[in-house]
Design a protein around this motif. Structure first.
Motif, PDB file in Angstrom:
ATOM      1  N   MET A 177      21.682   4.128  13.532  1.00  0.00           N
ATOM      2  CA  MET A 177      21.843   2.867  12.814  1.00  0.00           C
ATOM      3  C   MET A 177      23.270   2.343  12.971  1.00  0.00           C
ATOM      4  SD  MET A 177      21.385   2.055   8.743  1.00  0.00           S
ATOM      5  CE  MET A 177      22.879   2.962   8.347  1.00  0.00           C
ATOM      6  N   ARG A 178      24.240   3.220  12.819  1.00  0.00           N
ATOM      7  CA  ARG A 178      25.636   2.808  12.957  1.00  0.00           C
ATOM      8  C   ARG A 178      25.961   2.403  14.391  1.00  0.00           C
ATOM      9  NH1 ARG A 178      25.445   5.416   8.331  1.00  0.00           N
ATOM     10  NH2 ARG A 178      27.113   5.302   6.796  1.00  0.00           N
ATOM     11  N   ALA A 179      25.382   3.103  15.360  1.00  0.00           N
ATOM     12  CA  ALA A 179      25.591   2.741  16.765  1.00  0.00           C
ATOM     13  C   ALA A 179      25.046   1.343  17.039  1.00  0.00           C
ATOM     14  CB  ALA A 179      24.915   3.765  17.678  1.00  0.00           C
ATOM     15  N   ASN A 180      23.872   1.046  16.526  1.00  0.00           N
ATOM     16  CA  ASN A 180      23.297  -0.289  16.703  1.00  0.00           C
ATOM     17  C   ASN A 180      24.158  -1.351  16.035  1.00  0.00           C
ATOM     18  OD1 ASN A 180      21.078   0.549  18.207  1.00  0.00           O
ATOM     19  ND2 ASN A 180      19.805   0.843  16.405  1.00  0.00           N
ATOM     20  N   TYR A 181      24.711  -1.008  14.898  1.00  0.00           N
ATOM     21  CA  TYR A 181      25.526  -1.958  14.138  1.00  0.00           C
ATOM     22  C   TYR A 181      26.812  -2.344  14.877  1.00  0.00           C
ATOM     23  CZ  TYR A 181      28.029  -3.987  10.181  1.00  0.00           C
ATOM     24  OH  TYR A 181      28.722  -4.832   9.375  1.00  0.00           O
ATOM     25  N   VAL A 182      27.424  -1.377  15.552  1.00  0.00           N
ATOM     26  CA  VAL A 182      28.714  -1.643  16.214  1.00  0.00           C
ATOM     27  C   VAL A 182      28.591  -1.896  17.714  1.00  0.00           C
ATOM     28  CG1 VAL A 182      29.990  -0.302  14.499  1.00  0.00           C
ATOM     29  CG2 VAL A 182      29.286   0.789  16.635  1.00  0.00           C
ATOM     30  N   ALA A 183      27.386  -1.852  18.249  1.00  0.00           N
ATOM     31  CA  ALA A 183      27.191  -1.923  19.697  1.00  0.00           C
ATOM     32  C   ALA A 183      27.827  -3.156  20.338  1.00  0.00           C
ATOM     33  CB  ALA A 183      25.705  -1.863  20.029  1.00  0.00           C
ATOM     34  N   HIS A 184      27.716  -4.291  19.700  1.00  0.00           N
ATOM     35  CA  HIS A 184      28.244  -5.520  20.294  1.00  0.00           C
ATOM     36  C   HIS A 184      29.775  -5.570  20.242  1.00  0.00           C
ATOM     37  CE1 HIS A 184      28.250  -9.604  21.712  1.00  0.00           C
ATOM     38  NE2 HIS A 184      28.992  -9.977  20.682  1.00  0.00           N
ATOM     39  N   SER A 185      30.340  -5.231  19.109  1.00  0.00           N
ATOM     40  CA  SER A 185      31.790  -5.356  18.941  1.00  0.00           C
ATOM     41  C   SER A 185      32.576  -4.136  19.433  1.00  0.00           C
ATOM     42  CB  SER A 185      32.132  -5.609  17.468  1.00  0.00           C
ATOM     43  OG  SER A 185      31.698  -4.518  16.680  1.00  0.00           O
ATOM     44  N   SER A 186      31.945  -2.971  19.435  1.00  0.00           N
ATOM     45  CA  SER A 186      32.634  -1.735  19.832  1.00  0.00           C
ATOM     46  C   SER A 186      31.700  -0.877  20.680  1.00  0.00           C
ATOM     47  CB  SER A 186      33.064  -0.959  18.583  1.00  0.00           C
ATOM     48  OG  SER A 186      33.880  -1.735  17.753  1.00  0.00           O
ATOM     49  N   PRO A 187      31.463  -1.281  21.911  1.00  0.00           N
ATOM     50  CA  PRO A 187      30.473  -0.579  22.733  1.00  0.00           C
ATOM     51  C   PRO A 187      30.799   0.889  23.017  1.00  0.00           C
ATOM     52  CG  PRO A 187      31.659  -2.211  24.032  1.00  0.00           C
ATOM     53  CD  PRO A 187      32.051  -2.420  22.611  1.00  0.00           C
ATOM     54  N   ARG A 188      32.071   1.199  23.167  1.00  0.00           N
ATOM     55  CA  ARG A 188      32.425   2.604  23.424  1.00  0.00           C
ATOM     56  C   ARG A 188      32.199   3.460  22.183  1.00  0.00           C
ATOM     57  NH1 ARG A 188      38.117   1.731  26.302  1.00  0.00           N
ATOM     58  NH2 ARG A 188      37.856  -0.305  25.386  1.00  0.00           N
ATOM     59  N   ALA A 189      32.470   2.908  21.010  1.00  0.00           N
ATOM     60  CA  ALA A 189      32.192   3.632  19.769  1.00  0.00           C
ATOM     61  C   ALA A 189      30.690   3.850  19.625  1.00  0.00           C
ATOM     62  CB  ALA A 189      32.741   2.866  18.565  1.00  0.00           C
ATOM     63  N   ALA A 190      29.916   2.834  19.939  1.00  0.00           N
ATOM     64  CA  ALA A 190      28.457   2.960  19.866  1.00  0.00           C
ATOM     65  C   ALA A 190      27.964   4.053  20.801  1.00  0.00           C
ATOM     66  CB  ALA A 190      27.804   1.628  20.199  1.00  0.00           C
ATOM     67  N   LYS A 191      28.562   4.128  21.983  1.00  0.00           N
ATOM     68  CA  LYS A 191      28.164   5.152  22.948  1.00  0.00           C
ATOM     69  C   LYS A 191      28.428   6.556  22.403  1.00  0.00           C
ATOM     70  CE  LYS A 191      28.703   6.564  27.721  1.00  0.00           C
ATOM     71  NZ  LYS A 191      29.322   6.333  29.006  1.00  0.00           N
ATOM     72  N   VAL A 192      29.550   6.736  21.728  1.00  0.00           N
ATOM     73  CA  VAL A 192      29.875   8.033  21.119  1.00  0.00           C
ATOM     74  C   VAL A 192      28.828   8.389  20.063  1.00  0.00           C
ATOM     75  CG1 VAL A 192      31.530   9.240  19.623  1.00  0.00           C
ATOM     76  CG2 VAL A 192      32.352   7.922  21.587  1.00  0.00           C
ATOM     77  N   LEU A 193      28.495   7.442  19.200  1.00  0.00           N
ATOM     78  CA  LEU A 193      27.512   7.695  18.152  1.00  0.00           C
ATOM     79  C   LEU A 193      26.130   7.970  18.739  1.00  0.00           C
ATOM     80  CD1 LEU A 193      28.656   4.976  15.606  1.00  0.00           C
ATOM     81  CD2 LEU A 193      29.062   7.450  15.466  1.00  0.00           C
ATOM     82  N   GLU A 194      25.777   7.251  19.788  1.00  0.00           N
ATOM     83  CA  GLU A 194      24.484   7.469  20.458  1.00  0.00           C
ATOM     84  C   GLU A 194      24.436   8.858  21.098  1.00  0.00           C
ATOM     85  OE1 GLU A 194      24.366   4.141  23.090  1.00  0.00           O
ATOM     86  OE2 GLU A 194      23.740   2.754  21.511  1.00  0.00           O
ATOM     87  N   GLU A 195      25.528   9.257  21.719  1.00  0.00           N
ATOM     88  CA  GLU A 195      25.594  10.591  22.342  1.00  0.00           C
ATOM     89  C   GLU A 195      25.447  11.677  21.284  1.00  0.00           C
ATOM     90  OE1 GLU A 195      25.674  13.565  25.123  1.00  0.00           O
ATOM     91  OE2 GLU A 195      25.390  11.433  25.422  1.00  0.00           O
ATOM     92  N   ALA A 196      26.123  11.505  20.160  1.00  0.00           N
ATOM     93  CA  ALA A 196      25.995  12.484  19.073  1.00  0.00           C
ATOM     94  C   ALA A 196      24.554  12.554  18.583  1.00  0.00           C
ATOM     95  CB  ALA A 196      26.931  12.110  17.932  1.00  0.00           C
ATOM     96  N   ALA A 197      23.922  11.413  18.397  1.00  0.00           N
ATOM     97  CA  ALA A 197      22.534  11.374  17.925  1.00  0.00           C
ATOM     98  C   ALA A 197      21.618  12.061  18.937  1.00  0.00           C
ATOM     99  CB  ALA A 197      22.093   9.931  17.698  1.00  0.00           C
ATOM    100  N   LYS A 198      21.876  11.851  20.217  1.00  0.00           N
ATOM    101  CA  LYS A 198      21.062  12.460  21.278  1.00  0.00           C
ATOM    102  C   LYS A 198      21.161  13.985  21.226  1.00  0.00           C
ATOM    103  CE  LYS A 198      20.613  12.495  26.303  1.00  0.00           C
ATOM    104  NZ  LYS A 198      21.160  11.959  27.550  1.00  0.00           N
ATOM    105  N   ILE A 199      22.369  14.495  21.082  1.00  0.00           N
ATOM    106  CA  ILE A 199      22.576  15.946  21.008  1.00  0.00           C
ATOM    107  C   ILE A 199      21.880  16.505  19.763  1.00  0.00           C
ATOM    108  CG2 ILE A 199      24.289  17.772  20.669  1.00  0.00           C
ATOM    109  CD1 ILE A 199      26.231  15.994  22.331  1.00  0.00           C
ATOM    110  N   LEU A 200      22.050  15.845  18.647  1.00  0.00           N
ATOM    111  CA  LEU A 200      21.473  16.331  17.387  1.00  0.00           C
ATOM    112  C   LEU A 200      19.953  16.244  17.375  1.00  0.00           C
ATOM    113  CD1 LEU A 200      24.077  14.737  15.018  1.00  0.00           C
ATOM    114  CD2 LEU A 200      23.634  17.195  15.230  1.00  0.00           C
ATOM    115  N   ALA A 201      19.382  15.330  18.144  1.00  0.00           N
ATOM    116  CA  ALA A 201      17.927  15.151  18.146  1.00  0.00           C
ATOM    117  C   ALA A 201      17.201  16.209  18.961  1.00  0.00           C
ATOM    118  CB  ALA A 201      17.587  13.761  18.678  1.00  0.00           C
ATOM    119  N   LYS A 202      17.917  16.978  19.745  1.00  0.00           N
ATOM    120  CA  LYS A 202      17.276  18.007  20.598  1.00  0.00           C
ATOM    121  C   LYS A 202      16.676  19.120  19.780  1.00  0.00           C
ATOM    122  CE  LYS A 202      20.147  17.265  24.633  1.00  0.00           C
ATOM    123  NZ  LYS A 202      21.137  17.826  25.527  1.00  0.00           N
TER     124      LYS A 202
END
Length: 91
Positions: free
Chosen positions: A66-91
């Motif tokens: 949710m936070r990655a989606n929220y910041v994706a437009h204004s802070s794409p690199r931050a969104a990528k970090v949050l998405e990567e964390a979510a991906k690791i945790l979802a395994k």
């Protein structure tokens, strides 16, 4: 019902992943730190249950996405970090 301790742990990990996202947005390579923090979160959160079959790790994944989606437009690199964390945790 979620205990205060579980809520505190979730808030802690959300804040820590957001801190890494800010560093990532500033150009720092935080990939190793993401993996370490995700591993710690899994070890810490998985033993706790709340509300029957609702586990804390999926709650954290949902919050990070949710936070990655929220910041994706204004802070794409931050969104990528949050998405990567979510991906690791979802395994």
């Amino acid at each position: 019902m979620t205990s205060e301790r579980e809520d505190s742990a979730l808030k802690f990990y959300i804040a820590e992943f957001q801190r890494l996202a800010a560093k990532g947005e500033n150009g720092e390579d935080v990939s190793e730190l993401i993996a370490i923090l995700a591993e710690n979160a899994i070890k810490h959160l998985d033993p706790w249950k709340s509300g029957g079959q609702t586990y804390n790790r999926p709650k954290l994944v949902a919050q990070l996405k949710m936070r990655a989606n929220y910041v994706a437009h204004s802070s794409p690199r931050a969104a990528k970090v949050l998405e990567e964390a979510a991906k690791i945790l979802a395994k």
